[in-house]
Design a protein around this motif. Structure first.
Motif, PDB file in Angstrom:
ATOM      1  N   ASP A   1       0.905  -1.225  -0.107  1.00 14.31           N
ATOM      2  CA  ASP A   1      -0.202   0.131   0.104  1.00 14.31           C
ATOM      3  C   ASP A   1       0.806   1.180  -0.036  1.00 14.31           C
ATOM      4  OD1 ASP A   1      -2.294  -1.570   0.136  1.00 14.31           O
ATOM      5  OD2 ASP A   1      -2.536  -1.515   2.287  1.00 14.31           O
TER       6      ASP A   1
ATOM      7  N   GLN B   1       1.173   4.226  -2.903  1.00 16.04           N
ATOM      8  CA  GLN B   1       1.214   5.692  -2.351  1.00 16.04           C
ATOM      9  C   GLN B   1       2.409   6.668  -2.749  1.00 16.04           C
ATOM     10  OE1 GLN B   1       0.342   6.310   1.663  1.00 16.04           O
ATOM     11  NE2 GLN B   1      -0.319   8.324   1.533  1.00 16.04           N
TER      12      GLN B   1
ATOM     13  N   ARG C   1      -9.613  -4.636  -5.763  1.00 17.51           N
ATOM     14  CA  ARG C   1      -8.038  -4.358  -5.651  1.00 17.51           C
ATOM     15  C   ARG C   1      -7.401  -4.394  -7.089  1.00 17.51           C
ATOM     16  NH1 ARG C   1      -5.180  -8.763  -2.049  1.00 17.51           N
ATOM     17  NH2 ARG C   1      -6.529  -7.624  -0.586  1.00 17.51           N
TER      18      ARG C   1
ATOM     19  N   VAL D   1      -3.446  -0.842  -4.873  1.00 18.11           N
ATOM     20  CA  VAL D   1      -4.351   0.047  -4.375  1.00 18.11           C
ATOM     21  C   VAL D   1      -5.837  -0.518  -4.393  1.00 18.11           C
ATOM     22  CG1 VAL D   1      -3.456   2.248  -5.361  1.00 18.11           C
ATOM     23  CG2 VAL D   1      -4.724   1.076  -6.736  1.00 18.11           C
TER      24      VAL D   1
END
Length: 173
Positions: free
Chosen positions: A64, A68, A140, A150
């Motif tokens: 994750d 990001q 997902r 994500v």
């Protein structure tokens, strides 16, 4: 001496035998039915190795954070008949490789779908779904190598589109 009026009847023609045996027979049948329900409806969420699962959570969080830091965002749009899906990459940089889309059922692992996406344009991907009448999904988007992901929750009753990752333009306070 008394005279017999008829021959003895076989056991399977006796009413009392069947009356007395019906209770235990019904219990045995109910046991088999209950066993069948248990086997078919096994809970997929129970895990025997809690320690290993706890260690795996840290790996998932790294994916994750990687997404990001790369600024990966996407819009997922489902067709009205739930047979196809389009993914629009809204990231600043285009995605490398071919991503895959997963529809994860909240409680039944056998209800999960892995959708192979095909590039159909610049930052546009398309895939084919197996129609399912589920009212709740976790969506997902990830790379096939497992280095980023994500995801978001999607309720089909609220619309045919879901945003994955942070929006590229966030409102300023």
């Amino acid at each position: 001496m008394q005279k017999q009026t008829g021959a003895a009847r076989p056991w399977y023609k006796e009413r009392w035998f069947w009356l007395l045996m019906s209770g235990p027979l019904l219990v045995v049948i109910a046991g088999f039915v209950t066993f069948g329900i248990i086997v078919r409806g096994a809970d997929d969420m129970v895990n025997d190795d809690y320690y290993k699962q706890g260690k795996d959570i840290n790996l998932e969080l790294k994916r994750d954070l990687a997404a990001q830091s790369l600024g990966i965002n996407a819009q997922v749009m489902f067709s009205d008949d739930m047979r196809s899906v389009r993914v629009v990459d809204t990231s600043a940089k285009p995605l490398t490789g071919t991503p895959e889309l997963l529809l994860l059922h909240p409680t039944r692992q056998q209800g999960d779908q892995r959708i192979a996406l095909q590039r159909v344009g610049d930052k546009l991907y398309q895939g084919v779904l197996k129609p399912d009448q589920v009212s709740h999904w976790y969506v997902r988007l990830q790379d096939k190598q497992g280095s980023w992901r994500v995801q978001s929750e999607w309720l089909p009753a609220e619309g045919a589109m879901v945003t994955l990752g942070k929006a590229s333009k966030e409102p300023t306070p």
